[in-house]
Design a protein around this motif. Structure first.
Motif, PDB file in Angstrom:
ATOM      1  N   ILE A 118       0.878  -1.161   0.000  1.00  0.00           N
ATOM      2  CA  ILE A 118       0.000   0.000   0.000  1.00  0.00           C
ATOM      3  C   ILE A 118       0.918   1.213   0.000  1.00  0.00           C
ATOM      4  CG2 ILE A 118      -1.653   1.304   1.412  1.00  0.00           C
ATOM      5  CD1 ILE A 118      -2.618  -1.439   2.495  1.00  0.00           C
ATOM      6  N   GLN A 119       0.585   2.239  -0.760  1.00  0.00           N
ATOM      7  CA  GLN A 119       1.422   3.432  -0.798  1.00  0.00           C
ATOM      8  C   GLN A 119       1.636   3.964   0.618  1.00  0.00           C
ATOM      9  OE1 GLN A 119       0.293   6.460  -3.628  1.00  0.00           O
ATOM     10  NE2 GLN A 119      -0.536   4.918  -5.028  1.00  0.00           N
ATOM     11  N   SER A 120       2.854   4.384   0.901  1.00  0.00           N
ATOM     12  CA  SER A 120       3.183   4.851   2.252  1.00  0.00           C
ATOM     13  C   SER A 120       2.493   6.163   2.598  1.00  0.00           C
ATOM     14  CB  SER A 120       4.696   4.997   2.411  1.00  0.00           C
ATOM     15  OG  SER A 120       5.173   5.971   1.499  1.00  0.00           O
ATOM     16  N   THR A 121       1.871   6.795   1.617  1.00  0.00           N
ATOM     17  CA  THR A 121       1.156   8.054   1.860  1.00  0.00           C
ATOM     18  C   THR A 121      -0.352   7.844   1.982  1.00  0.00           C
ATOM     19  OG1 THR A 121       1.112   8.445  -0.525  1.00  0.00           O
ATOM     20  CG2 THR A 121       2.911   9.479   0.738  1.00  0.00           C
ATOM     21  N   ASP A 122      -0.796   6.584   2.058  1.00  0.00           N
ATOM     22  CA  ASP A 122      -2.223   6.261   2.213  1.00  0.00           C
ATOM     23  C   ASP A 122      -2.534   5.886   3.651  1.00  0.00           C
ATOM     24  OD1 ASP A 122      -2.596   6.598  -0.484  1.00  0.00           O
ATOM     25  OD2 ASP A 122      -2.856   4.468  -0.938  1.00  0.00           O
ATOM     26  N   CYS A 123      -3.725   6.241   4.111  1.00  0.00           N
ATOM     27  CA  CYS A 123      -4.200   5.770   5.415  1.00  0.00           C
ATOM     28  C   CYS A 123      -5.699   5.515   5.331  1.00  0.00           C
ATOM     29  CB  CYS A 123      -3.837   6.734   6.541  1.00  0.00           C
ATOM     30  SG  CYS A 123      -4.487   8.385   6.367  1.00  0.00           S
ATOM     31  N   PHE A 124      -6.263   4.916   6.383  1.00  0.00           N
ATOM     32  CA  PHE A 124      -7.620   4.377   6.327  1.00  0.00           C
ATOM     33  C   PHE A 124      -8.401   4.655   7.598  1.00  0.00           C
ATOM     34  CE2 PHE A 124      -4.669   1.897   3.880  1.00  0.00           C
ATOM     35  CZ  PHE A 124      -5.307   1.750   2.667  1.00  0.00           C
ATOM     36  N   ALA A 140      -4.342  13.207   9.792  1.00  0.00           N
ATOM     37  CA  ALA A 140      -3.616  12.528   8.718  1.00  0.00           C
ATOM     38  C   ALA A 140      -2.914  13.543   7.821  1.00  0.00           C
ATOM     39  CB  ALA A 140      -4.568  11.659   7.908  1.00  0.00           C
ATOM     40  N   ALA A 141      -3.582  14.633   7.493  1.00  0.00           N
ATOM     41  CA  ALA A 141      -2.992  15.677   6.658  1.00  0.00           C
ATOM     42  C   ALA A 141      -1.820  16.340   7.380  1.00  0.00           C
ATOM     43  CB  ALA A 141      -4.049  16.711   6.284  1.00  0.00           C
ATOM     44  N   LYS A 142      -1.980  16.574   8.669  1.00  0.00           N
ATOM     45  CA  LYS A 142      -0.943  17.237   9.470  1.00  0.00           C
ATOM     46  C   LYS A 142       0.343  16.411   9.506  1.00  0.00           C
ATOM     47  CE  LYS A 142      -0.927  17.538  14.082  1.00  0.00           C
ATOM     48  NZ  LYS A 142      -1.440  17.830  15.426  1.00  0.00           N
ATOM     49  N   VAL A 143       0.209  15.089   9.576  1.00  0.00           N
ATOM     50  CA  VAL A 143       1.376  14.208   9.649  1.00  0.00           C
ATOM     51  C   VAL A 143       2.026  14.019   8.268  1.00  0.00           C
ATOM     52  CG1 VAL A 143       2.113  11.860  10.275  1.00  0.00           C
ATOM     53  CG2 VAL A 143       0.505  13.066  11.703  1.00  0.00           C
ATOM     54  N   GLY A 144       1.309  14.385   7.188  1.00  0.00           N
ATOM     55  CA  GLY A 144       1.902  14.327   5.861  1.00  0.00           C
ATOM     56  C   GLY A 144       1.338  13.287   4.921  1.00  0.00           C
ATOM     57  N   PHE A 145       0.240  12.642   5.289  1.00  0.00           N
ATOM     58  CA  PHE A 145      -0.369  11.680   4.384  1.00  0.00           C
ATOM     59  C   PHE A 145      -1.024  12.415   3.223  1.00  0.00           C
ATOM     60  CE2 PHE A 145       0.392   9.100   8.001  1.00  0.00           C
ATOM     61  CZ  PHE A 145       0.664   7.851   7.457  1.00  0.00           C
ATOM     62  N   LYS A 146      -1.018  11.792   2.055  1.00  0.00           N
ATOM     63  CA  LYS A 146      -1.552  12.412   0.847  1.00  0.00           C
ATOM     64  C   LYS A 146      -2.965  11.948   0.518  1.00  0.00           C
ATOM     65  CE  LYS A 146       2.418  14.371  -0.248  1.00  0.00           C
ATOM     66  NZ  LYS A 146       2.734  15.288   0.806  1.00  0.00           N
ATOM     67  N   ARG A 147      -3.346  10.755   1.024  1.00  0.00           N
ATOM     68  CA  ARG A 147      -4.652  10.191   0.672  1.00  0.00           C
ATOM     69  C   ARG A 147      -5.201   9.411   1.850  1.00  0.00           C
ATOM     70  NH1 ARG A 147      -5.373   6.274  -4.595  1.00  0.00           N
ATOM     71  NH2 ARG A 147      -3.990   4.965  -3.373  1.00  0.00           N
ATOM     72  N   ILE A 148      -6.511   9.579   2.096  1.00  0.00           N
ATOM     73  CA  ILE A 148      -7.172   8.843   3.166  1.00  0.00           C
ATOM     74  C   ILE A 148      -8.461   8.240   2.623  1.00  0.00           C
ATOM     75  CG2 ILE A 148      -8.283  10.949   4.049  1.00  0.00           C
ATOM     76  CD1 ILE A 148      -8.059   9.655   6.892  1.00  0.00           C
ATOM     77  N   PHE A 149      -8.665   6.968   2.901  1.00  0.00           N
ATOM     78  CA  PHE A 149      -9.880   6.259   2.514  1.00  0.00           C
ATOM     79  C   PHE A 149     -10.851   6.337   3.687  1.00  0.00           C
ATOM     80  CE2 PHE A 149      -6.655   4.747  -0.252  1.00  0.00           C
ATOM     81  CZ  PHE A 149      -7.285   4.340  -1.414  1.00  0.00           C
ATOM     82  N   VAL A 150     -12.060   6.831   3.417  1.00  0.00           N
ATOM     83  CA  VAL A 150     -13.065   7.031   4.466  1.00  0.00           C
ATOM     84  C   VAL A 150     -14.400   6.459   4.008  1.00  0.00           C
ATOM     85  CG1 VAL A 150     -11.921   9.157   5.271  1.00  0.00           C
ATOM     86  CG2 VAL A 150     -13.828   9.305   3.657  1.00  0.00           C
ATOM     87  N   PRO A 151     -15.334   6.226   4.936  1.00  0.00           N
ATOM     88  CA  PRO A 151     -16.671   5.778   4.537  1.00  0.00           C
ATOM     89  C   PRO A 151     -17.367   6.842   3.681  1.00  0.00           C
ATOM     90  CG  PRO A 151     -16.314   5.439   6.880  1.00  0.00           C
ATOM     91  CD  PRO A 151     -15.175   6.264   6.387  1.00  0.00           C
ATOM     92  N   LYS A 152     -18.036   6.406   2.646  1.00  0.00           N
ATOM     93  CA  LYS A 152     -18.758   7.329   1.755  1.00  0.00           C
ATOM     94  C   LYS A 152     -19.761   8.168   2.532  1.00  0.00           C
ATOM     95  CE  LYS A 152     -21.907   7.523  -2.121  1.00  0.00           C
ATOM     96  NZ  LYS A 152     -23.039   6.850  -2.678  1.00  0.00           N
TER      97      LYS A 152
END
Length: 177
Positions: free
Chosen positions: A107-113, A136-148
């Motif tokens: 999984i890309q290291s810039t993704d979180c869930f 997540a944005a503050k720590v530097g992640f580029k993409r986050i998967f969230v519930p629709k």
């Protein structure tokens, strides 16, 4: 949050980052999974820092709803850094770590869930989504998967790409297809 992620290996399979809550404070944690064919007739399941029964349930959902053949696979899961993660919102990260190890794709290291997974494979709404995405944005992640069903226009203004998912099958397709 960054302290718990310092020792992550780049480009490693079976690892996913989750934005969990400790009380009302968002905290990032890493979930690691190792899925490997069993040498015996009965698959072994082991957890550390995660609820064993919840992990067993997610393995069953992934098998039934995500079409992963896990009944003949040993599964070892851990929340790294000695933390204990025990809220339903970590389900999506657990499932993606398992799938990453199963497919042997990182999984890309810039993704979180963030997201709870129901028995039918749906990704359910979680509380305090804005605080989680902001962390997540503050720590530097580029993409986050969230519930629709957590989506709102405010989430798009937090400096991170927010990917809404409705089911575990959709999340698997977005990450591993």
């Amino acid at each position: 949050s960054a302290v718990f992620l310092d020792e992550r290996l780049p480009d490693s399979t079976g690892s996913a980052v989750v934005v969990s809550l400790e009380g009302t404070r968002p905290i990032l944690g890493e979930i690691q999974a190792l899925v490997t064919p069993t040498a015996f007739g009965y698959a072994k399941r082991t957890t550390s820092g995660l609820d064993y029964n919840r992990v067993s349930l997610l393995l069953a959902v992934l098998e039934k709803r995500g079409n992963l053949m896990l009944q003949n696979q040993d599964a070892y899961l851990s929340a790294t850094g000695g933390i204990r993660l025990n809220e339903p919102a970590i389900d999506l990260a657990i499932a993606m770590a398992i799938a990453s190890s199963y497919y042997d794709k990182e999984i890309q290291s810039t993704d979180c869930f963030v997201g709870e997974i129901g028995l039918t494979g749906e990704v359910r709404r979680v509380n305090q989504i804005q605080a989680r995405v902001k962390e997540a944005a503050k720590v530097g992640f580029k993409r986050i998967f969230v519930p629709k069903y957590n989506m709102s226009p405010k989430l798009g203004e937090l400096g991170i790409e927010v990917v809404p998912v409705v089911s575990v099958r959709q999340a698997l397709k977005l990450l591993f297809s």
